[in-house]
Motif scaffolding. Structure first.
Motif, PDB file in Angstrom:
ATOM      1  N   ASP A 117       0.657  -1.269   0.399  1.00  0.00           N
ATOM      2  CA  ASP A 117      -0.091  -0.021  -0.115  1.00  0.00           C
ATOM      3  C   ASP A 117       0.702   1.309   0.354  1.00  0.00           C
ATOM      4  O   ASP A 117       0.164   2.591   0.005  1.00  0.00           O
ATOM      5  CB  ASP A 117      -1.137   0.352   0.899  1.00  0.00           C
ATOM      6  CG  ASP A 117      -2.057  -1.193   1.054  1.00  0.00           C
ATOM      7  OD1 ASP A 117      -2.429  -1.454  -0.313  1.00  0.00           O
ATOM      8  OD2 ASP A 117      -2.800  -1.189   1.928  1.00  0.00           O
ATOM      9  N   ILE A 118       2.099   1.007  -0.418  1.00  0.00           N
ATOM     10  CA  ILE A 118       3.084   2.535  -0.449  1.00  0.00           C
ATOM     11  C   ILE A 118       3.244   2.330  -2.293  1.00  0.00           C
ATOM     12  O   ILE A 118       4.238   1.796  -2.220  1.00  0.00           O
ATOM     13  CB  ILE A 118       3.927   2.690   0.168  1.00  0.00           C
ATOM     14  CG1 ILE A 118       3.819   2.430   1.740  1.00  0.00           C
ATOM     15  CG2 ILE A 118       5.245   3.678  -0.042  1.00  0.00           C
ATOM     16  CD1 ILE A 118       3.131   3.603   1.807  1.00  0.00           C
ATOM     17  N   LEU A 147       4.708   5.461   6.676  1.00  0.00           N
ATOM     18  CA  LEU A 147       2.786   5.679   7.232  1.00  0.00           C
ATOM     19  C   LEU A 147       3.597   7.684   8.336  1.00  0.00           C
ATOM     20  O   LEU A 147       3.377   8.391   8.387  1.00  0.00           O
ATOM     21  CB  LEU A 147       1.978   5.342   8.438  1.00  0.00           C
ATOM     22  CG  LEU A 147       1.057   4.389   7.121  1.00  0.00           C
ATOM     23  CD1 LEU A 147       0.630   3.752   7.713  1.00  0.00           C
ATOM     24  CD2 LEU A 147       0.970   4.827   5.701  1.00  0.00           C
ATOM     25  N   GLY A 150       4.905  10.465   7.217  1.00  0.00           N
ATOM     26  CA  GLY A 150       4.188  10.617   5.523  1.00  0.00           C
ATOM     27  C   GLY A 150       4.692   9.862   4.610  1.00  0.00           C
ATOM     28  O   GLY A 150       3.790  11.288   3.598  1.00  0.00           O
ATOM     29  N   PHE A 151       5.028   9.146   4.113  1.00  0.00           N
ATOM     30  CA  PHE A 151       4.370   8.822   3.192  1.00  0.00           C
ATOM     31  C   PHE A 151       3.089   8.150   3.084  1.00  0.00           C
ATOM     32  O   PHE A 151       1.734   8.125   4.163  1.00  0.00           O
ATOM     33  CB  PHE A 151       4.747   7.236   2.538  1.00  0.00           C
ATOM     34  CG  PHE A 151       6.086   7.278   2.656  1.00  0.00           C
ATOM     35  CD1 PHE A 151       6.576   7.787   1.086  1.00  0.00           C
ATOM     36  CD2 PHE A 151       7.434   7.467   3.227  1.00  0.00           C
ATOM     37  CE1 PHE A 151       7.923   8.017   0.862  1.00  0.00           C
ATOM     38  CE2 PHE A 151       8.740   7.402   3.496  1.00  0.00           C
ATOM     39  CZ  PHE A 151       9.343   7.989   1.720  1.00  0.00           C
ATOM     40  N   LYS A 152       2.241   8.928   2.053  1.00  0.00           N
ATOM     41  CA  LYS A 152       0.335   7.868   1.600  1.00  0.00           C
ATOM     42  C   LYS A 152       0.037   7.085   1.354  1.00  0.00           C
ATOM     43  O   LYS A 152       0.935   6.212   0.592  1.00  0.00           O
ATOM     44  CB  LYS A 152      -0.345   9.507   0.884  1.00  0.00           C
ATOM     45  CG  LYS A 152       0.135  10.616   0.909  1.00  0.00           C
ATOM     46  CD  LYS A 152      -0.782  11.409  -0.186  1.00  0.00           C
ATOM     47  CE  LYS A 152      -0.624  13.172   0.593  1.00  0.00           C
ATOM     48  NZ  LYS A 152      -1.228  13.905  -0.612  1.00  0.00           N
ATOM     49  N   ARG A 153      -0.528   6.013   2.244  1.00  0.00           N
ATOM     50  CA  ARG A 153      -1.421   5.107   1.981  1.00  0.00           C
ATOM     51  C   ARG A 153      -1.975   5.132   0.765  1.00  0.00           C
ATOM     52  O   ARG A 153      -3.249   5.680   1.001  1.00  0.00           O
ATOM     53  CB  ARG A 153      -1.844   4.563   3.399  1.00  0.00           C
ATOM     54  CG  ARG A 153      -1.868   3.039   3.064  1.00  0.00           C
ATOM     55  CD  ARG A 153      -2.550   2.114   4.762  1.00  0.00           C
ATOM     56  NE  ARG A 153      -2.437   0.707   4.405  1.00  0.00           N
ATOM     57  CZ  ARG A 153      -2.813   0.017   5.508  1.00  0.00           C
ATOM     58  NH1 ARG A 153      -2.631   0.937   6.937  1.00  0.00           N
ATOM     59  NH2 ARG A 153      -3.151  -1.136   5.483  1.00  0.00           N
ATOM     60  N   SER A 154      -2.073   4.472  -0.366  1.00  0.00           N
ATOM     61  CA  SER A 154      -2.235   4.103  -1.377  1.00  0.00           C
ATOM     62  C   SER A 154      -2.816   2.930  -1.176  1.00  0.00           C
ATOM     63  O   SER A 154      -2.193   1.654  -1.822  1.00  0.00           O
ATOM     64  CB  SER A 154      -1.887   4.587  -2.487  1.00  0.00           C
ATOM     65  OG  SER A 154      -0.970   4.342  -2.804  1.00  0.00           O
ATOM     66  N   ARG A 155      -3.747   1.959  -1.540  1.00  0.00           N
ATOM     67  CA  ARG A 155      -4.215   1.014  -1.212  1.00  0.00           C
ATOM     68  C   ARG A 155      -4.387   0.102  -3.022  1.00  0.00           C
ATOM     69  O   ARG A 155      -4.746   0.417  -3.735  1.00  0.00           O
ATOM     70  CB  ARG A 155      -5.750   0.802  -1.331  1.00  0.00           C
ATOM     71  CG  ARG A 155      -6.532   1.121  -0.062  1.00  0.00           C
ATOM     72  CD  ARG A 155      -6.118  -0.033   0.933  1.00  0.00           C
ATOM     73  NE  ARG A 155      -6.719   0.602   2.224  1.00  0.00           N
ATOM     74  CZ  ARG A 155      -6.568   0.255   3.384  1.00  0.00           C
ATOM     75  NH1 ARG A 155      -5.480  -0.965   3.470  1.00  0.00           N
ATOM     76  NH2 ARG A 155      -6.979   0.451   4.422  1.00  0.00           N
TER      77      ARG A 155
END
Length: 343
Positions: A117-118, A147, A150-155
């Motif tokens: 999810d990254i 997370l 600052g990394f955004k979780r993207s499914r």
């Protein structure tokens, strides 16, 4: 020690210096590129687009470390690539998990494995290198670290193409990695998803200051057991960099590379005075000698290398491997590697 000039003459005479030029390059391309920097090289034909991303920084005097991170992000973002990033084939349970490593010539390095999810595991690997006391983070721990920084979780849901291939595989659930080869149509410009199940983008760069760096990122073997980790995030296996000598990275069946500490071996052989091509050839030869059964299957392993003067080389177990190169003299080159076996 093998005399390098004699070695290269034998290779060329035997057809080892075969070459492939991209549509945008008319220049002759040999198996081993002469010393020059800045320069960037990367595995497989999809490395060409990644090289262009890296070259934008190198051409402006940017660092090799920034360049390799930027470059492999291009491949991580490509949904059509089924062995790297968001388009990657899943494990046998249907989950896409990503591995990556990054290293500079001073020995600083970071890596992540089984990350979900990254979108850009290579950026998380760099954060591990620069913002933690560790080298390798895995699984949920790697995700929590990303997370927190600052990394955004993207499914990273399985893409439609990858899901279709996975569901087809489920009918037999037979696991067998296949080598990308000339016969398969992949290695020389094709992009066949049915056999594209164990490759990586590994990238090596030397900048205008003569500093080296490397990056390696993958979604791993298709249909792998949950939790399986290959060579790509293992420093010394899938990637190794030393400013005093050079750098190396690998592609193919990672278990075979891990068993030989392959990329470290290539760099150490260059330290002993071998050219990048000679070092890659010996690393492949050791794998084949220690694992003679590989002669009877279709396992593929390949290495690329660059030394501290910018000279490059490669070698593979089987035909079909090529690497991409980019520098000021000719920015678009695909180079067909020599192979230990003839099939």
């Amino acid at each position: 020690m093998t005399d390098r000039r004699s070695f290269l003459k034998r290779c060329i005479a035997g057809g080892a210096g075969m070459m492939v030029g991209s549509a945008r390059s008319a220049s002759a391309v040999h198996m081993e590129l002469p010393a020059r920097y800045p320069r960037v090289i990367s595995t497989w034909n999809f490395g060409d687009a990644a090289n262009q991303g890296a070259w934008k920084l190198l051409a402006q005097g940017g660092s090799a470390l920034d360049a390799v991170e930027r470059g492999v992000m291009v491949t991580e973002s490509d949904p059509a690539n089924h062995s790297v990033g968001l388009g990657g084939y899943p494990d046998r349970d249907g989950h896409v998990t990503l591995d990556a490593s990054i290293m500079n010539g001073n020995g600083d390095c970071g890596a992540v494995a089984a990350l979900r999810d990254i979108a850009h595991p290579i950026a998380v690997a760099r954060a591990v290198m620069e913002k933690s006391p560790h080298v390798l983070l895995v699984g949920d721990g790697a995700l929590r670290f990303a997370l927190a920084h600052g990394f955004k979780r993207s499914r990273l849901a399985i893409t439609p193409d990858a899901e279709a291939a996975w569901r087809t595989w489920l009918k037999s659930s037979r696991y067998q990695p296949h080598a990308n080869s000339e016969e398969s149509g992949y290695g020389l410009g094709g992009h066949r998803g049915d056999i594209h199940n164990h490759d990586t983008i590994g990238m090596l760069a030397i900048d205008a200051r003569g500093q080296l760096a490397g990056a390696c990122t993958t979604s791993g073997m298709a249909w792998k057991l949950a939790g399986r980790v290959g060579d790509s995030p293992i420093i010394g296996a899938g990637l190794y960099v030393d400013n005093e000598v050079g750098a190396a990275t690998s592609t193919g069946v990672g278990e075979e590379v891990i068993r030989s500490a392959g990329s470290f071996l290539v760099v150490e052989l260059m330290r002993q005075g071998r050219s990048p091509t000679e070092a890659c050839r010996e690393a492949v030869a050791r794998i084949v000698r220690k694992r003679p059964g590989l002669r009877n299957d279709d396992t593929q392993v390949a290495f690329i290398a660059i030394n501290r003067t910018g000279e490059t080389g490669a070698w593979a177990i089987r035909p079909g491997f090529e690497y991409a190169a980019c520098d000021e003299g000719d920015r678009h080159r695909l180079i067909k590697s020599s192979a230990m076996l003839d099939r």
